[in-house]
Write a protein that holds these residues in place. Structure first.
Motif, PDB file in Angstrom:
ATOM      1  N   TRP A 162      38.945 -30.699  76.029  1.00 35.19           N
ATOM      2  CA  TRP A 162      38.466 -29.663  76.899  1.00 35.19           C
ATOM      3  C   TRP A 162      38.833 -28.488  76.175  1.00 35.19           C
ATOM      4  CZ3 TRP A 162      41.313 -31.633  82.132  1.00 35.19           C
ATOM      5  CH2 TRP A 162      40.408 -32.649  82.679  1.00 35.19           C
ATOM      6  N   ARG A 163      39.959 -28.337  75.709  1.00 34.04           N
ATOM      7  CA  ARG A 163      40.114 -27.224  74.658  1.00 34.04           C
ATOM      8  C   ARG A 163      39.412 -27.082  73.685  1.00 34.04           C
ATOM      9  NH1 ARG A 163      46.354 -26.669  72.361  1.00 34.04           N
ATOM     10  NH2 ARG A 163      45.530 -28.645  71.486  1.00 34.04           N
ATOM     11  N   ILE A 164      38.811 -28.353  73.062  1.00 29.07           N
ATOM     12  CA  ILE A 164      37.663 -28.054  71.901  1.00 29.07           C
ATOM     13  C   ILE A 164      36.351 -27.499  72.459  1.00 29.07           C
ATOM     14  CG2 ILE A 164      36.311 -29.431  70.299  1.00 29.07           C
ATOM     15  CD1 ILE A 164      38.624 -31.190  69.912  1.00 29.07           C
ATOM     16  N   ARG A 165      36.179 -28.084  73.848  1.00 26.80           N
ATOM     17  CA  ARG A 165      34.931 -27.570  74.309  1.00 26.80           C
ATOM     18  C   ARG A 165      34.895 -26.035  74.741  1.00 26.80           C
ATOM     19  NH1 ARG A 165      32.828 -32.354  78.423  1.00 26.80           N
ATOM     20  NH2 ARG A 165      32.548 -33.866  77.037  1.00 26.80           N
ATOM     21  N   LEU A 166      36.315 -25.806  75.102  1.00 30.22           N
ATOM     22  CA  LEU A 166      36.402 -24.209  75.565  1.00 30.22           C
ATOM     23  C   LEU A 166      35.955 -23.272  74.592  1.00 30.22           C
ATOM     24  CD1 LEU A 166      37.525 -22.552  77.748  1.00 30.22           C
ATOM     25  CD2 LEU A 166      39.603 -22.818  76.798  1.00 30.22           C
ATOM     26  N   ILE A 167      36.053 -23.597  73.306  1.00 23.80           N
ATOM     27  CA  ILE A 167      35.749 -22.777  72.220  1.00 23.80           C
ATOM     28  C   ILE A 167      34.049 -22.346  72.538  1.00 23.80           C
ATOM     29  CG2 ILE A 167      35.570 -22.473  69.779  1.00 23.80           C
ATOM     30  CD1 ILE A 167      37.673 -24.428  69.539  1.00 23.80           C
ATOM     31  N   ALA A 168      33.128 -23.153  72.825  1.00 22.18           N
ATOM     32  CA  ALA A 168      31.924 -22.787  72.859  1.00 22.18           C
ATOM     33  C   ALA A 168      31.462 -22.366  74.284  1.00 22.18           C
ATOM     34  CB  ALA A 168      30.961 -24.227  72.611  1.00 22.18           C
ATOM     35  N   ALA A 169      32.506 -22.366  75.307  1.00 18.34           N
ATOM     36  CA  ALA A 169      32.223 -22.102  76.699  1.00 18.34           C
ATOM     37  C   ALA A 169      31.766 -20.789  76.753  1.00 18.34           C
ATOM     38  CB  ALA A 169      33.016 -22.189  77.616  1.00 18.34           C
ATOM     39  N   GLU A 170      30.619 -20.295  77.438  1.00 16.69           N
ATOM     40  CA  GLU A 170      30.189 -18.917  77.765  1.00 16.69           C
ATOM     41  C   GLU A 170      29.744 -18.535  79.186  1.00 16.69           C
ATOM     42  OE1 GLU A 170      27.423 -18.564  74.537  1.00 16.69           O
ATOM     43  OE2 GLU A 170      28.475 -17.513  73.296  1.00 16.69           O
ATOM     44  N   PRO A 171      30.754 -18.392  79.975  1.00 17.31           N
ATOM     45  CA  PRO A 171      30.394 -18.435  81.384  1.00 17.31           C
ATOM     46  C   PRO A 171      29.627 -17.282  81.699  1.00 17.31           C
ATOM     47  CG  PRO A 171      32.754 -18.210  80.934  1.00 17.31           C
ATOM     48  CD  PRO A 171      32.285 -18.393  79.663  1.00 17.31           C
TER      49      PRO A 171
END
Length: 397
Positions: free
Chosen positions: A60-69
């Motif tokens: 999840w921490r890796i995916r968080l880098i690309a998250a743009e809420p």
């Protein structure tokens, strides 16, 4: 957007829907601290985790880098969509029955109110490779449910799902499509027009942000939402291995009604339905009234009993019917023989023969009287009229 809403929007982007481990963190510390745990890799105190769960935290921490809420919310606003969270007025409290599998938030598209729509709702699901029989049944059930004021919920897939959505729309009723992808992604592409119509008139729902494409796991995971939103699930057609059976399983776990439509015993598309009926105690459904009885108000939404067909001869008064029954199936008979067979006098026989002839049941023959084709047929008079002249059943005995 509040910090809590931003956190929940972010969680929908970084984790798979309904993850029990993440929901455990959210329930313990709230969505903002759960997001902070993902950023830092440090769990809140008193939240146990095994090695597999720690590994998910790293993913999840890796995916968080690309998250743009914020961008997700902006895209959602472009098509007049919205994010709803637990505690919002539009959040259906029935979703809380999922416990550790509850959605973190839901992305919606369309003018419908999700909570209000789900107060009287039924899920209609089934096979993608549906038969004409199944498609007709799903569309008819959905149309009748919509006419009766019920919302039809399904998964937007080909086959039974699409037929159910279209049936509800055809009756100008509400229908909710729960998707395994973003509400702006038309999948399957063949249903693009259907999704556009649902978005214009009713509601598309997803646990994933706009722009999210589907994958196999999410189709199974979203089934729990379909089951939780509705009062009961009707499986119209399902093969031995079917996502519809997964929805029915979730409905059963949640204490919802599970209903199944029987099909031909030679049909692969009905194997799953027959298993539900035989082994899992599903309620057999053959008409919409039975669905409403199963999920409606106790004692107030009872299905009317079925009645045997009323044949034209059933409407005859007893003596006239006895005379008609006295006729031989083949050939002719005279008044005297008919009087003996019927147990009445000749005067009565002659009066009744005139009435039966006028109604088209009997006719004169060279050797007496005989039945017409209408008199032999259970359908009644040849002109198809199921109501013989009223004099026949008003004649005194």
């Amino acid at each position: 957007m509040s910090d809590e809403r931003t956190a929940r929007a972010t969680l929908t982007a970084v984790a798979e829907p309904g993850d029990a481990f993440l929901n455990r963190i959210v329930d313990h510390s709230g969505p903002e601290r759960a997001l902070e745990s993902i950023r830092t890799g440090r769990l809140p105190d008193d939240v146990p985790a095994d090695m597999k769960e720690i590994k998910r935290l790293e993913n999840w921490r890796i995916r968080l880098i690309a998250a743009e809420p914020d961008q997700d919310m902006a895209v959602c606003a472009q098509f007049r969509g919205r994010l709803i969270c637990p505690g919002d007025p539009e959040w259906p409290t029935t979703l809380d029955d999922l416990g550790s599998a509850r959605p973190y938030a839901l992305w919606l598209r369309g003018p419908g109110d999700l909570r209000f729509s789900c107060l009287r709702s039924v899920a209609v699901v089934g096979s993608r490779a549906a038969s004409p029989y199944g498609m007709r049944a799903a569309a008819d059930f959905a149309s009748d449910l919509a006419d009766a004021g019920w919302t039809v919920i399904s998964g937007g897939a080909l086959g039974i799902d699409a037929a159910a959505h279209r049936g509800a729309l055809a009756a100008d009723g509400p229908t909710v499509a729960v998707l395994a992808n973003g509400v702006d992604i038309p999948y399957p592409a063949a249903n693009e027009g259907l999704f556009a119509e649902i978005a214009r008139r009713s509601l598309l729902v997803s646990e994933s942000p706009p722009g999210t494409h589907p994958h196999r796991l999410r189709f199974l995971v979203r089934n729990r939402v379909i089951a939780a939103l509705s009062r009961g699930t009707v499986v119209v057609e399902a093969e031995a291995r079917s996502g519809a059976l997964n929805t029915a399983s979730w409905a059963s776990k949640l204490g919802r009604m599970v209903m199944a439509v029987p099909g031909p015993i030679t049909s692969r598309s009905s194997v799953g339905c027959h298993r539900l009926l035989r082994e899992d105690g599903a309620t057999l459904i053959t008409r919409t009234d039975e669905i409403i009885e199963a999920v409606g108000r106790l004692g107030a939404d009872l299905a009317p009993p079925r009645h045997s067909p009323v044949l034209p001869r059933d409407r005859l008064e007893p003596v006239t019917r006895a005379v008609l029954e006295a006729f031989p199936a083949r050939g002719a008979a005279g008044p005297a023989q008919l009087a003996v067979n019927a147990g009445v006098d000749l005067t009565t026989i002659n009066a009744k023969l005139g009435l039966l002839a006028a109604a088209g049941f009997v006719e004169r023959a060279s050797s007496g009287w005989r039945l017409t084709q209408a008199g032999k047929s259970p359908k009644g008079p040849a002109d198809g009229d199921s109501h013989p002249p009223t004099t026949l059943h008003q004649e005194p005995e």
